[in-house]
Design a protein around this motif. Sequence first.
Motif, PDB file in Angstrom:
ATOM      1  N   ALA A   1      26.943 -24.245-123.972  1.00 15.85           N
ATOM      2  CA  ALA A   1      25.557 -24.036-123.558  1.00 15.85           C
ATOM      3  C   ALA A   1      25.047 -25.164-122.670  1.00 15.85           C
ATOM      4  N   GLN A   2      25.791 -26.283-122.590  1.00 19.41           N
ATOM      5  CA  GLN A   2      25.302 -27.449-121.858  1.00 19.41           C
ATOM      6  C   GLN A   2      26.238 -27.913-120.754  1.00 19.41           C
ATOM      7  N   LEU A   3      27.415 -27.308-120.656  1.00 17.27           N
ATOM      8  CA  LEU A   3      28.391 -27.717-119.647  1.00 17.27           C
ATOM      9  C   LEU A   3      28.648 -26.587-118.667  1.00 17.27           C
ATOM     10  N   THR A   4      29.080 -26.958-117.482  1.00 16.44           N
ATOM     11  CA  THR A   4      29.468 -25.962-116.473  1.00 16.44           C
ATOM     12  C   THR A   4      30.983 -25.791-116.402  1.00 16.44           C
ATOM     13  N   ILE A   5      31.706 -26.511-117.227  1.00 23.70           N
ATOM     14  CA  ILE A   5      33.171 -26.433-117.252  1.00 23.70           C
ATOM     15  C   ILE A   5      33.600 -25.681-118.508  1.00 23.70           C
ATOM     16  N   PRO A   6      34.750 -25.013-118.483  1.00 26.51           N
ATOM     17  CA  PRO A   6      35.194 -24.231-119.643  1.00 26.51           C
ATOM     18  C   PRO A   6      35.425 -25.106-120.872  1.00 26.51           C
ATOM     19  N   VAL A   7      35.194 -24.526-122.038  1.00 25.18           N
ATOM     20  CA  VAL A   7      35.443 -25.187-123.324  1.00 25.18           C
ATOM     21  C   VAL A   7      36.365 -24.287-124.129  1.00 25.18           C
ATOM     22  N   VAL A   8      37.464 -24.830-124.646  1.00 24.29           N
ATOM     23  CA  VAL A   8      38.429 -24.038-125.405  1.00 24.29           C
ATOM     24  C   VAL A   8      38.679 -24.693-126.755  1.00 24.29           C
ATOM     25  N   VAL A   9      39.139 -23.874-127.706  1.00 28.50           N
ATOM     26  CA  VAL A   9      39.532 -24.364-129.024  1.00 28.50           C
ATOM     27  C   VAL A   9      41.003 -24.026-129.223  1.00 28.50           C
ATOM     28  N   THR A  10      41.814 -25.033-129.498  1.00 31.09           N
ATOM     29  CA  THR A  10      43.233 -24.816-129.789  1.00 31.09           C
ATOM     30  C   THR A  10      43.479 -25.168-131.248  1.00 31.09           C
ATOM     31  N   SER A  11      44.286 -24.369-131.915  1.00 29.61           N
ATOM     32  CA  SER A  11      44.506 -24.548-133.350  1.00 29.61           C
ATOM     33  C   SER A  11      45.976 -24.758-133.661  1.00 29.61           C
TER      34      SER A  11
ATOM     35  N   ALA B   1      38.167 -32.932-132.944  1.00 32.52           N
ATOM     36  CA  ALA B   1      39.188 -32.282-133.763  1.00 32.52           C
ATOM     37  C   ALA B   1      38.600 -32.049-135.151  1.00 32.52           C
ATOM     38  N   PHE B   2      38.791 -30.838-135.688  1.00 30.28           N
ATOM     39  CA  PHE B   2      38.147 -30.446-136.932  1.00 30.28           C
ATOM     40  C   PHE B   2      39.162 -29.802-137.868  1.00 30.28           C
ATOM     41  N   GLY B   3      38.945 -29.984-139.150  1.00 31.73           N
ATOM     42  CA  GLY B   3      39.767 -29.308-140.150  1.00 31.73           C
ATOM     43  C   GLY B   3      39.303 -27.886-140.391  1.00 31.73           C
ATOM     44  N   SER B   4      38.066 -27.579-139.989  1.00 36.19           N
ATOM     45  CA  SER B   4      37.497 -26.250-140.173  1.00 36.19           C
ATOM     46  C   SER B   4      37.415 -25.528-138.835  1.00 36.19           C
ATOM     47  N   ARG B   5      37.942 -24.307-138.782  1.00 36.37           N
ATOM     48  CA  ARG B   5      37.867 -23.515-137.561  1.00 36.37           C
ATOM     49  C   ARG B   5      36.414 -23.216-137.188  1.00 36.37           C
ATOM     50  N   GLN B   6      35.579 -22.913-138.196  1.00 34.76           N
ATOM     51  CA  GLN B   6      34.194 -22.582-137.918  1.00 34.76           C
ATOM     52  C   GLN B   6      33.445 -23.771-137.330  1.00 34.76           C
ATOM     53  N   ALA B   7      33.724 -24.982-137.873  1.00 33.10           N
ATOM     54  CA  ALA B   7      33.064 -26.180-137.342  1.00 33.10           C
ATOM     55  C   ALA B   7      33.466 -26.412-135.900  1.00 33.10           C
ATOM     56  N   ALA B   8      34.728 -26.188-135.577  1.00 35.10           N
ATOM     57  CA  ALA B   8      35.191 -26.357-134.200  1.00 35.10           C
ATOM     58  C   ALA B   8      34.538 -25.340-133.277  1.00 35.10           C
ATOM     59  N   GLN B   9      34.428 -24.092-133.729  1.00 31.77           N
ATOM     60  CA  GLN B   9      33.805 -23.054-132.903  1.00 31.77           C
ATOM     61  C   GLN B   9      32.323 -23.336-132.686  1.00 31.77           C
ATOM     62  N   ASP B  10      31.642 -23.823-133.719  1.00 34.98           N
ATOM     63  CA  ASP B  10      30.219 -24.136-133.581  1.00 34.98           C
ATOM     64  C   ASP B  10      30.011 -25.263-132.564  1.00 34.98           C
ATOM     65  N   PHE B  11      30.870 -26.292-132.643  1.00 34.86           N
ATOM     66  CA  PHE B  11      30.756 -27.409-131.702  1.00 34.86           C
ATOM     67  C   PHE B  11      31.057 -26.941-130.285  1.00 34.86           C
ATOM     68  N   ALA B  12      32.071 -26.096-130.124  1.00 32.01           N
ATOM     69  CA  ALA B  12      32.433 -25.579-128.805  1.00 32.01           C
ATOM     70  C   ALA B  12      31.302 -24.747-128.221  1.00 32.01           C
TER      71      ALA B  12
END
Length: 293
Positions: free
Chosen positions: A241-251, A225-236
């Motif tokens: 790039a390393q997982l075979t399962i979907p990754v989502v960002v909810t705000s 969980a991040f206070g910055s949208r950009q930080a969350a998107q970068d982590f996602a």
Amino acid sequence: MLMMLPRNRFALSGFHLLCALLVLMVGCSQQPAQKTPPTTGNEGRYKHDKDFGPDEDVDLSHVPDAVPRHEQRTRAGNKNPYTVLGKTYYLMEDETAYRERGHASWYGKKFNGYHTSNGELYDMYAMTAAHKTLPIPSYVRVTNLQNGKSVVVRVNDRGPFHDGRIIDLSYAAAQRIGIHKTGTGYVEVEIALPNDATPIPRRPQTQQGQVESVLPPGTFLQVGAFGSRQAAQDFANRLRAQLTIPVVVTSASQPREIHRVRVGPFKDAASLQQGRNQLARLKIFDAHVVYQQ
């Protein structure tokens, strides 16, 4: 020659009597010392008719969730069966599939600092709870079904002994899920296991007798969980790039801006465990289950 006459004995006695009366009058003019009222046996927490929270509003959002871990279970707090208010309770023999919905309440300052059922001291500012039949200690995730907020607590006490209530939360836990002002709330309580905070779902049998472990729709693993949208998107993006399962960002913007990174959704316990295994290879061990509509 004059003769000395003896002093009047009655006059002397009258003088002594007058002195005695004066002493008595002075003594009576003083107020007697106030006595300490006797104890009534209604001391300690029981001198309060009702429970209550802190004297002033306290923000406890910084208090971390309880972390499930293996603990030795002693006889303290695990008397089985036990009777309260004329009703007998039996502890669960196997709590690994426990999940229940009902009303939660909380207890606070009235009990703060007093012994819980297993001999520990109750701390209204820690993430703990009381339950009637779970072994002590146990860990459960409690989710407010009205707002989706959840918290993991450690069960170290017995209660609540009120009809219609399934768990009694500490004040801190009640504040975390938003029921500290209303007093009660409709929640889901599910077991949280050591080294794997995923509650094991109930496993209904199909008509063919096979066991299935279907998860509720919208089951995700939250990994950050991040206070910055950009930080969350970068982590996602790094996870994608390393997982075979979907990754989502909810705000969300209320009560404060927050961006959550989640993986999923998962349909059953097997796929959920596969997701945990992939995260473990990335050294991510603290993901927890959330439900997203």
